[in-house]
Design a protein around this motif. Structure first.
Motif, PDB file in Angstrom:
ATOM      1  N   GLY A 115       0.790  -1.227   0.000  1.00 32.45           N
ATOM      2  CA  GLY A 115       0.000   0.000   0.000  1.00 32.45           C
ATOM      3  C   GLY A 115       0.823   1.279   0.000  1.00 32.45           C
ATOM      4  N   GLU A 118       0.081   3.691  -2.939  1.00 31.27           N
ATOM      5  CA  GLU A 118      -1.182   4.383  -2.750  1.00 31.27           C
ATOM      6  C   GLU A 118      -1.014   5.579  -1.812  1.00 31.27           C
ATOM      7  OE1 GLU A 118      -0.687   1.112  -2.792  1.00 31.27           O
ATOM      8  OE2 GLU A 118      -2.411   0.058  -3.602  1.00 31.27           O
ATOM      9  N   LYS A 153      -6.335   1.521  -9.700  1.00 30.49           N
ATOM     10  CA  LYS A 153      -6.634   1.258  -8.284  1.00 30.49           C
ATOM     11  C   LYS A 153      -6.680   2.548  -7.467  1.00 30.49           C
ATOM     12  CE  LYS A 153      -4.997  -1.517  -4.406  1.00 30.49           C
ATOM     13  NZ  LYS A 153      -3.970  -2.469  -3.958  1.00 30.49           N
TER      14      LYS A 153
END
Length: 186
Positions: A115, A118, A153
């Protein structure tokens, strides 16, 4: 692990250079970057100093954001360049509104899948919106499926704009973008 995500400082040009060189050794660097390791390694210290200063904390035209691991090692980065309405981009296309342009996305392989990318994108988008960007875009090689999946995403979508690669006739890069109002609705 605990990571710190922040903008670079102007005096961190050596770290900027080291992470860029690492990114250019990635197996998909030929698809992800418009520069080779050899080209970057040959650049002068003054180039790296100017690059760091131009994307450092407090700069308004660009911001390089990094992720530091618990030991202080730089493990990921992305840069957001501001593009002004009425100008043209690096490929000669007109810019019709103030927007951010994400470039130089890289996370060291041993830190992928947790992650971190992100979180880097979130910080980059927050910076772009604070600069008044109406949208943020990026350009991705048509064959870089891994990057395209990541960009989808984090909220980006293909716009339909394609950019031919002058250095590789017959190959295209695709524009993906995220509109400000789309991000605010999430």
């Amino acid at each position: 692990m605990t990571y710190k995500v922040r903008s670079i400082r102007a005096d961190e040009w050596r770290e900027v250079k080291a992470l860029r060189l690492a990114s250019l050794q990635d197996p998909v660097a030929h698809l992800a970057f418009l520069e080779t390791y050899e080209q970057a390694a040959a650049r002068s210290d003054s180039f790296w100093q100017e690059r760091a200063a131009g994307g450092a904390e407090g700069a308004s035209g660009a911001q390089q954001i990094i992720a530091e691991g618990p030991d202080g090692e730089w493990v990921g980065t992305l840069t957001v360049l501001m593009e002004e309405a009425g100008s043209t981009d690096w490929a000669g296309f007109p810019i019709d509104r103030r927007q951010g342009h994400v470039v130089g996305v890289f996370v060291r392989p041993e830190h992928r899948g947790i992650g971190l990318t992100e979180v880097l994108f979130e910080a980059g988008l927050d910076w772009a919106w604070a600069q008044g960007a109406e949208r943020v875009r990026l350009i991705v090689h048509e064959d870089n499926g891994r990057a395209q999946r990541l960009y989808r995403k984090v909220g980006f979508a293909p716009t339909g704009l394609t950019v031919p690669l002058a250095a590789a006739p017959g190959q295209l890069e695709l524009e993906f973008a995220l509109e400000r109002e789309e991000r605010e609705a999430v």
